[in-house]
Design a protein around this motif. Structure first.
Motif, PDB file in Angstrom:
ATOM      1  N   GLN B 173       0.824  -1.205   0.000  1.00 31.00           N
ATOM      2  CA  GLN B 173       0.000   0.000   0.000  1.00 31.00           C
ATOM      3  C   GLN B 173       0.858   1.255   0.000  1.00 31.00           C
ATOM      4  O   GLN B 173       0.625   2.201  -0.749  1.00 31.00           O
ATOM      5  CB  GLN B 173      -0.875   0.017   1.254  1.00 31.00           C
ATOM      6  N   LYS B 177       1.070   4.110  -2.839  1.00 34.32           N
ATOM      7  CA  LYS B 177       0.758   5.523  -2.600  1.00 34.32           C
ATOM      8  C   LYS B 177       1.891   6.410  -3.070  1.00 34.32           C
ATOM      9  O   LYS B 177       1.680   7.442  -3.704  1.00 34.32           O
ATOM     10  CB  LYS B 177       0.512   5.730  -1.107  1.00 34.32           C
ATOM     11  N   GLU B 178       3.103   5.973  -2.787  1.00 38.87           N
ATOM     12  CA  GLU B 178       4.267   6.771  -3.200  1.00 38.87           C
ATOM     13  C   GLU B 178       4.306   6.910  -4.709  1.00 38.87           C
ATOM     14  O   GLU B 178       4.496   8.002  -5.264  1.00 38.87           O
ATOM     15  CB  GLU B 178       5.507   6.034  -2.730  1.00 38.87           C
ATOM     16  N   LEU B 181       1.599   9.309  -5.872  1.00 38.89           N
ATOM     17  CA  LEU B 181       1.924  10.723  -5.664  1.00 38.89           C
ATOM     18  C   LEU B 181       2.931  11.199  -6.698  1.00 38.89           C
ATOM     19  O   LEU B 181       2.849  12.316  -7.210  1.00 38.89           O
ATOM     20  CB  LEU B 181       2.478  10.924  -4.249  1.00 38.89           C
ATOM     21  N   GLU B 193      -0.595  15.414  -1.965  1.00 36.58           N
ATOM     22  CA  GLU B 193      -0.888  14.682  -0.722  1.00 36.58           C
ATOM     23  C   GLU B 193      -2.313  14.945  -0.254  1.00 36.58           C
ATOM     24  O   GLU B 193      -2.979  14.082   0.300  1.00 36.58           O
ATOM     25  CB  GLU B 193       0.081  15.105   0.391  1.00 36.58           C
ATOM     26  N   PHE B 196      -4.920  13.525  -2.926  1.00 33.42           N
ATOM     27  CA  PHE B 196      -4.940  12.073  -2.965  1.00 33.42           C
ATOM     28  C   PHE B 196      -6.162  11.536  -2.259  1.00 33.42           C
ATOM     29  O   PHE B 196      -6.709  10.506  -2.626  1.00 33.42           O
ATOM     30  CB  PHE B 196      -3.661  11.588  -2.278  1.00 33.42           C
ATOM     31  N   ARG B 197      -6.600  12.263  -1.230  1.00 36.80           N
ATOM     32  CA  ARG B 197      -7.696  11.747  -0.421  1.00 36.80           C
ATOM     33  C   ARG B 197      -9.041  12.290  -0.864  1.00 36.80           C
ATOM     34  O   ARG B 197     -10.053  12.034  -0.247  1.00 36.80           O
ATOM     35  CB  ARG B 197      -7.492  12.158   1.044  1.00 36.80           C
TER      36      ARG B 197
END
Lengths: 455, 407
Positions: B173, B177-178, B181, B193, B196-197
């Motif tokens: 995970q 995510k990295e 981004l 960042e 992303f959400r």
């Protein structure tokens, strides 16, 4: 169909009739929940007039508020502040400005009274023996100030009441007028037949039936029926569960027309006008392509015999080849029916072809307003120039070597001290700028500036 | 690479470097070092019978990667999971150390689930290079061996490439995510960042398009198909997205198939153009060919119907609509709407006539005995102007040639 010889722009300004007038329109939407409210200032003090018979283009990026203006004019939103006048009648008004005025008047009054009190104290301290007269003098001044403030507040309150009344009643008033007209027209008939109770002959009976019909139409009359809207997405703006006939005739039915024969006739007429066939009337929207659905949308707007059509990006969702068809159709209809069109768009090349005057918007502010030739030849505001440089051309050489001008409001303007206003630089050409920029633009025009777009 | 009896997995480089991760994994149950004696393999480890070494050959120097595979999909999954287990193990060790206790030694089973870590990327790449070399030396033998018949190799190679593609994409995970981004930054989304959400409705149209491009790029494609990416966007955002696509094309060496109906966008992006009508390509050529020497009436009609910022002429719309392909028309599909249609257009479909090496059009107007037809005035005027501008002396530096052929 050379646009240069358009009659509207050729008539002198004094003789042109203003069909739509938007004055200091502001539309704010509240964001956030309880507690502190933040306002999304979608439209921030926009004013313009539209003359009868012209095509007025409203151009800008997405998010600049042009769709919001269109919806406010057609009364889908209530304006937060400012007014919208249609054919001289105010159909939308906001009260926020008035409320703010009241608030600030009270604040100013308080300040003034405080200042007066302080001054009074000082004087009394200085001349204790004249206390009574000083007090009297100041009392008079305070009273005058208070009265003035109250007068102003009452004035603003009256404006608020008028605004609310107009918002609620503009259609009703119009209907009342129409009914009065009809009654006047048939006055003697009514008198003769004693309001429909006593009929002497067949003619009177038929005439009375006609009177009832007209009365019905008048009762349902609305001033805002003279404004119709064509929406952006032909897929989403048409009810997929209604037949084409029902879609187009919905306006008539809402306005009280129930005669099936008449409706059928009108629908066929409209379909013919927009280039569809009568047999299309009983089909459903999913059986049509995007361009044809947009034609259905246009027919739906035209059936009400409007004087003003607000076209909210009618061609943006269509292929380029279909765009041309729809634009040509709108042009023909405008010539044939004498329509005025408010054309909201973001594609400047289409706007150039179709519009007489163009207004450019940026984040809720009107930054430039000029006749279309003038705007393309002498774009003054940096945002207009950046918009023009972003339009794609049909030429690989220019395209591949194009350098797009980017507009950064913080870098290109310095509005810290000198606030901008809409200033008329040439007759008919308005730009949002402060005095320093105005001088710059005038110098630029004087030096023979030509952008090279359009000959 | 150690002689672990279980599959060994290591990463040579991290995602984000230009040549991507190199994944070396060994046939399950076989010691590392890849014995290429398949008979010995077969007798020692029955599982190998079903195993085939395949590779997508890619070496560090020439930007190539070597991949080895097991034959069972679940082994590949296992290898990917072992990486995750490594992380878990490290965490567990760390928690023990925090408490000041001794880290209990791994049981055999646990150790079995872990990959061996290479100490440094260099060491790992070194090992991999040796391995690749070994394999290269013996590949002919390998392919000639009866276990790996020629006809199997291709299909299995494809299968493994596919499987391995999935395998080395199976990241944890945090790694995912990295990578996400990183890609978001590459396509120009500010503050990734936070974004992303967020949900898609919180993005504007242009940003959503950028996210879509990021999704497409996340699998490191070589060909990017853009299907009307800027249709619903306004001109400034469209210009930004096109600039972004051009920039990514240069950075990542992509080939792009750009599907659109807007000739202005095509003029900006395309090196070669194919014009389609009713399911057939009616004209193809380089951008110069199509814009400065169009030959098919449909291309003429398209060019004439584009509103042009430079002129005042009215646009000529193409009357009618494209044909209903449930009942395909006889002869040339465009004949019904074609101002320049000949009688034969209604009877027989025109073949592709070659105009030059790069340029061809399917219209009977190009037949040797066809009448001469000139494009509409709007088109000829525009072409003349453009060619005149070309010949005019340039004040600035000349335009650079774009190398590489991208459609």
């Amino acid at each position: 169909m050379a646009k240069k010889n358009n009659e509207v722009l050729a008539t002198p300004a004094s003789e042109r009739e203003v069909i739509l007038s938007v004055r200091h329109l502001k539309q704010y939407f509240k964001l956030g929940g309880t507690g502190s409210f933040k306002y999304n200032k979608a439209v921030h003090d926009v004013s313009f007039d539209i003359y009868r018979g012209e095509v007025f283009g409203l151009v800008g990026e997405s998010g600049c508020g042009k769709t919001t203006i269109g919806r406010t004019i057609i009364r889908l939103y209530q304006p937060t502040s400012g007014s919208v006048y249609f054919k001289g009648v105010r159909i939308g008004a906001g009260t926020r400005w008035n409320e703010k005025e009241i608030k600030y008047t009270r604040i100013r009054l308080k300040e003034k009274l405080t200042a007066l009190n302080a001054a009074e104290k000082e004087e009394i301290a200085a001349n204790p023996e004249q206390e009574a007269e000083i007090k009297a003098r100041f009392a008079a001044e305070k009273k005058a100030a208070t009265e003035e403030a109250n007068e102003r507040i009452a004035h603003e309150r009256a404006k608020i009441i008028a605004a609310k009344k107009d918002n609620a009643n503009c259609d009703k008033d119009f209907a009342a007028e129409a009914v009065a007209e009809v009654n006047k027209q048939y006055a003697d008939l009514i008198a003769r037949t004693n309001k429909g109770t006593k009929f002497d002959n067949e003619e009177d009976k038929a005439a009375y039936a006609q009177y009832r019909k007209d009365l019905n139409t008048a009762k349902h009359a609305r001033i805002t029926a003279g404004m119709q809207m064509i929406f952006q997405d032909p897929m989403a703006s048409i009810n997929p569960r209604m037949t084409v006939r029902n879609i187009i005739s919905e306006g008539l039915r809402i306005n009280g027309v129930h005669d099936h024969e008449y409706i059928k006739e009108r629908v066929n007429e409209m379909l013919d006008k927009v280039g569809l066939l009568p047999e299309h009337a009983d089909r459903y929207p999913h059986e049509f392509s995007g361009g044809q659905r947009q034609r259905i949308g246009i027919a739906r707007a035209l059936i009400m015999n409007p004087e003003l059509i607000i076209a909210d990006e009618p061609v943006s969702a269509l292929d380029v080849s279909i765009q041309a068809q729809i634009i040509n159709l709108l042009n023909e209809l405008r010539d044939e029916l004498g329509l005025t069109i408010l054309f909201i768009a973001h594609n400047l090349s289409v706007v150039k072809y179709f519009c007489d005057r163009i207004a450019v918007m940026y984040y809720g502010n009107l930054v430039e307003l000029a006749p279309s030739d003038e705007l393309f030849r002498h774009p003054l505001h940096p945002y207009t120039r950046s918009l023009l440089s972003a339009v794609p051309r049909c030429d690989p050489d220019t395209e591949k070597n194009r350098i797009r001008i980017k507009y950064d409001p913080r870098a290109d303007h310095d509005y810290s001290v000198d606030k901008p206003r809409l200033i008329e630089i040439e007759p008919g050409h308005f730009v949002l700028c402060n005095e320093k920029e105005e001088a710059d633009y005038r110098a630029l025009l004087a030096s023979g500036y030509d952008s090279g777009y359009g000959q | 690479m150690s002689s672990n009896t279980f599959g060994t997995l290591f990463r040579v480089t991290t995602f984000g470097e230009s040549h991507g991760p190199a994944l070396g994994c060994v046939v399950d149950g076989v010691p590392a070092g890849l014995p290429l004696d398949l008979d010995a393999l077969k007798s020692q480890y029955p599982a190998v019978k079903k195993a085939i070494c395949s590779f997508a050959f890619r070496d560090d120097e020439d930007d190539r990667i070597a991949v080895f595979a097991t034959s069972y999909r679940k082994y590949v999954d296992f290898l990917a999971k072992s990486f995750a287990n490594l992380k878990k193990q490290e965490k567990r060790a760390a928690s023990y150390e925090k408490k000041g206790q001794e880290v209990p030694p791994l049981t055999l089973k646990e150790r079995a689930k872990l990959p061996e870590k290479s100490q440094t990327p260099e060491e790992a790449s070194d090992i991999l290079r040796r391995l690749c070399q070994q394999l290269a030396d013996h590949i002919d033998e390998l392919l000639a061996s009866p276990l790996v018949a020629e006809e199997y190799v291709d299909t299995f190679l494809d299968y493994y490439r596919q499987v391995i593609k999935d395998a080395y994409r199976k990241v944890s995970q945090a790694q995912a995510k990295e990578q996400a981004l990183e890609i978001m930054r590459q396509v120009g989304i500010p503050q990734p960042e936070i974004r992303f959400r967020q949900y898609p409705f919180e993005f504007s149209g242009g940003m959503r398009q950028r996210i879509v491009i990021a999704i497409a790029l996340s699998s490191r494609p070589e060909i990017l198909i853009c299907d009307e990416p800027t249709t619903a966007l306004d001109v400034t955002i469209q210009a930004q997205i096109l600039e972004l696509i051009n920039q990514l094309k240069a950075e990542l060496n992509l080939s792009i198939i750009f599907i659109t109906h807007d000739l202005g966008v095509v003029a900006n992006m395309a090196d070669d153009i194919a014009v389609m009508y009713a399911g057939k390509i009616v004209e193809y050529g380089t951008a110069d060919d199509i814009f400065y020497d169009p030959r098919h009436p449909y291309t003429w009609a398209l060019l004439a119907s584009m509103p042009d910022l430079d002129t005042k002429q009215r646009i000529d719309a193409i009357p009618g609509t494209p044909p209903n392909m449930i009942l395909p028309p006889i002869g040339d599909a465009f004949a019904v709407r074609n101002k320049y249609a000949l009688a034969i257009d209604f009877e027989e479909e025109p073949p592709l006539f070659e105009i030059s090496e790069t340029h061809a059009a399917a219209t009977w107007l190009l037949a040797p005995d066809a009448p001469k037809a000139t494009p509409p005035e709007i088109v000829t005027a525009r072409i003349e102007r453009a060619l005149a501008k070309r010949k005019a002396p340039k004040k600035k530096a000349g335009k650079e040639k774009k190398d590489g052929e991208k459609e």
